[in-house]
Structures are given as C-alpha cells and as structure tokens.
Design a protein around this motif. Structure first.
Motif, PDB file in Angstrom:
ATOM      1  N   TRP A   2       0.844  -1.192   0.000  1.00 37.27           N
ATOM      2  CA  TRP A   2       0.000   0.000   0.000  1.00 37.27           C
ATOM      3  C   TRP A   2       0.882   1.244   0.000  1.00 37.27           C
ATOM      4  O   TRP A   2       1.902   1.278   0.694  1.00 37.27           O
ATOM      5  N   ILE A   3       0.513   2.238  -0.776  1.00 37.95           N
ATOM      6  CA  ILE A   3       1.293   3.468  -0.913  1.00 37.95           C
ATOM      7  C   ILE A   3       0.395   4.664  -0.604  1.00 37.95           C
ATOM      8  O   ILE A   3      -0.731   4.735  -1.095  1.00 37.95           O
ATOM      9  N   ILE A   4       0.914   5.585   0.201  1.00 38.01           N
ATOM     10  CA  ILE A   4       0.248   6.869   0.402  1.00 38.01           C
ATOM     11  C   ILE A   4       1.097   7.912  -0.302  1.00 38.01           C
ATOM     12  O   ILE A   4       2.301   8.014  -0.067  1.00 38.01           O
ATOM     13  N   ALA A  26      -1.943   5.472   9.235  1.00 42.82           N
ATOM     14  CA  ALA A  26      -1.038   6.584   8.908  1.00 42.82           C
ATOM     15  C   ALA A  26      -1.778   7.685   8.162  1.00 42.82           C
ATOM     16  O   ALA A  26      -1.495   8.871   8.361  1.00 42.82           O
ATOM     17  N   LEU A  27      -2.720   7.306   7.313  1.00 42.16           N
ATOM     18  CA  LEU A  27      -3.487   8.271   6.518  1.00 42.16           C
ATOM     19  C   LEU A  27      -4.222   9.264   7.417  1.00 42.16           C
ATOM     20  O   LEU A  27      -4.323  10.451   7.098  1.00 42.16           O
ATOM     21  N   LYS A  28      -4.701   8.780   8.546  1.00 40.36           N
ATOM     22  CA  LYS A  28      -5.426   9.638   9.484  1.00 40.36           C
ATOM     23  C   LYS A  28      -4.551  10.757  10.036  1.00 40.36           C
ATOM     24  O   LYS A  28      -5.044  11.829  10.379  1.00 40.36           O
ATOM     25  N   LEU A  30      -1.822  12.218   8.526  1.00 44.31           N
ATOM     26  CA  LEU A  30      -1.130  13.048   7.542  1.00 44.31           C
ATOM     27  C   LEU A  30      -1.976  14.257   7.151  1.00 44.31           C
ATOM     28  O   LEU A  30      -3.192  14.158   7.056  1.00 44.31           O
ATOM     29  N   ASN A  31      -1.314  15.373   6.919  1.00 42.99           N
ATOM     30  CA  ASN A  31      -1.984  16.597   6.472  1.00 42.99           C
ATOM     31  C   ASN A  31      -1.839  16.735   4.968  1.00 42.99           C
ATOM     32  O   ASN A  31      -1.084  16.011   4.336  1.00 42.99           O
ATOM     33  N   GLY A  32      -2.546  17.682   4.394  1.00 46.31           N
ATOM     34  CA  GLY A  32      -2.450  17.940   2.967  1.00 46.31           C
ATOM     35  C   GLY A  32      -3.346  17.014   2.167  1.00 46.31           C
ATOM     36  O   GLY A  32      -4.211  16.330   2.701  1.00 46.31           O
ATOM     37  N   CYS A  33      -3.122  17.000   0.861  1.00 45.27           N
ATOM     38  CA  CYS A  33      -3.870  16.114  -0.031  1.00 45.27           C
ATOM     39  C   CYS A  33      -3.208  14.749  -0.030  1.00 45.27           C
ATOM     40  O   CYS A  33      -1.988  14.655  -0.132  1.00 45.27           O
ATOM     41  N   LYS A  34      -4.019  13.684   0.077  1.00 42.01           N
ATOM     42  CA  LYS A  34      -3.472  12.332   0.211  1.00 42.01           C
ATOM     43  C   LYS A  34      -4.200  11.384  -0.717  1.00 42.01           C
ATOM     44  O   LYS A  34      -5.411  11.506  -0.907  1.00 42.01           O
ATOM     45  N   ILE A  35      -3.449  10.429  -1.258  1.00 44.91           N
ATOM     46  CA  ILE A  35      -4.024   9.375  -2.096  1.00 44.91           C
ATOM     47  C   ILE A  35      -3.513   8.046  -1.559  1.00 44.91           C
ATOM     48  O   ILE A  35      -2.307   7.858  -1.394  1.00 44.91           O
ATOM     49  N   LEU A  36      -4.425   7.124  -1.310  1.00 44.68           N
ATOM     50  CA  LEU A  36      -4.065   5.778  -0.871  1.00 44.68           C
ATOM     51  C   LEU A  36      -4.221   4.832  -2.050  1.00 44.68           C
ATOM     52  O   LEU A  36      -5.278   4.796  -2.682  1.00 44.68           O
ATOM     53  N   SER A  37      -3.160   4.088  -2.363  1.00 44.83           N
ATOM     54  CA  SER A  37      -3.164   3.177  -3.507  1.00 44.83           C
ATOM     55  C   SER A  37      -2.696   1.797  -3.087  1.00 44.83           C
ATOM     56  O   SER A  37      -1.800   1.669  -2.249  1.00 44.83           O
ATOM     57  N   GLU A  38      -3.295   0.787  -3.702  1.00 44.06           N
ATOM     58  CA  GLU A  38      -2.818  -0.581  -3.511  1.00 44.06           C
ATOM     59  C   GLU A  38      -2.017  -0.967  -4.753  1.00 44.06           C
ATOM     60  O   GLU A  38      -2.469  -0.785  -5.882  1.00 44.06           O
ATOM     61  N   VAL A  39      -0.820  -1.502  -4.537  1.00 41.52           N
ATOM     62  CA  VAL A  39       0.034  -1.929  -5.640  1.00 41.52           C
ATOM     63  C   VAL A  39      -0.037  -3.446  -5.722  1.00 41.52           C
ATOM     64  O   VAL A  39       0.195  -4.141  -4.733  1.00 41.52           O
ATOM     65  N   ILE A  40      -0.399  -3.941  -6.894  1.00 40.95           N
ATOM     66  CA  ILE A  40      -0.517  -5.386  -7.110  1.00 40.95           C
ATOM     67  C   ILE A  40       0.463  -5.785  -8.193  1.00 40.95           C
ATOM     68  O   ILE A  40       0.474  -5.208  -9.277  1.00 40.95           O
ATOM     69  N   TYR A  41       1.297  -6.757  -7.882  1.00 41.56           N
ATOM     70  CA  TYR A  41       2.244  -7.275  -8.858  1.00 41.56           C
ATOM     71  C   TYR A  41       1.672  -8.568  -9.423  1.00 41.56           C
ATOM     72  O   TYR A  41       1.459  -9.523  -8.694  1.00 41.56           O
ATOM     73  N   PHE A  42       1.415  -8.602 -10.719  1.00 40.16           N
ATOM     74  CA  PHE A  42       0.801  -9.770 -11.321  1.00 40.16           C
ATOM     75  C   PHE A  42       1.765 -10.923 -11.520  1.00 40.16           C
ATOM     76  O   PHE A  42       1.372 -11.993 -11.939  1.00 40.16           O
ATOM     77  N   ASN A  43       3.039 -10.723 -11.201  1.00 40.56           N
ATOM     78  CA  ASN A  43       3.980 -11.833 -11.239  1.00 40.56           C
ATOM     79  C   ASN A  43       4.118 -12.510  -9.875  1.00 40.56           C
ATOM     80  O   ASN A  43       4.938 -13.402  -9.710  1.00 40.56           O
TER      81      ASN A  43
END
Length: 52
Positions: A2-4, A26-28, A30-43
């Motif tokens: 997971w990446i913020i 951690a997202l809770k 942090l200040n400013g604009c935030k994006i939470l992303s899940e990274v999936i590796y298909f290998n």
C-alpha cells in the motif's frame, strides 16, 4: 503493498506500507492532499496458473 502519496506545501512524499490497516492508520495522521493506492504485482505466485 500500500502506498500513500501526500502533497503538502508544494512537496510530494510517498510512504510504503505492508498492510492496508497500517496505511489507513497513517493516513489519518497526515496533512495535505493524500491518495491511498494498492500496488498489485501480477507476477506474484498467487496469480500464477499451473500448466496442465
């Protein structure tokens, strides 16, 4: 994984987490604009199909 991505005061920062729970906690805090992303590796082995 997971990446913020945080944008604050004209700076971009990225934070990496192993679990969604860690990232959301951690997202809770942090200040400013935030994006939470899940990274999936298909290998990853869980996506590999066995040959017949």
């Amino acid at each position: 994984m997971w990446i913020i991505t945080q944008y604050l005061d004209s700076n971009i920062s990225m934070f990496e987490f192993e679990t969604e729970e860690e990232a959301r906690e951690a997202l809770k805090n942090l200040n400013g604009c935030k994006i939470l992303s899940e990274v999936i590796y298909f290998n990853d082995p869980c996506f590999q199909q066995e040959a017949a």
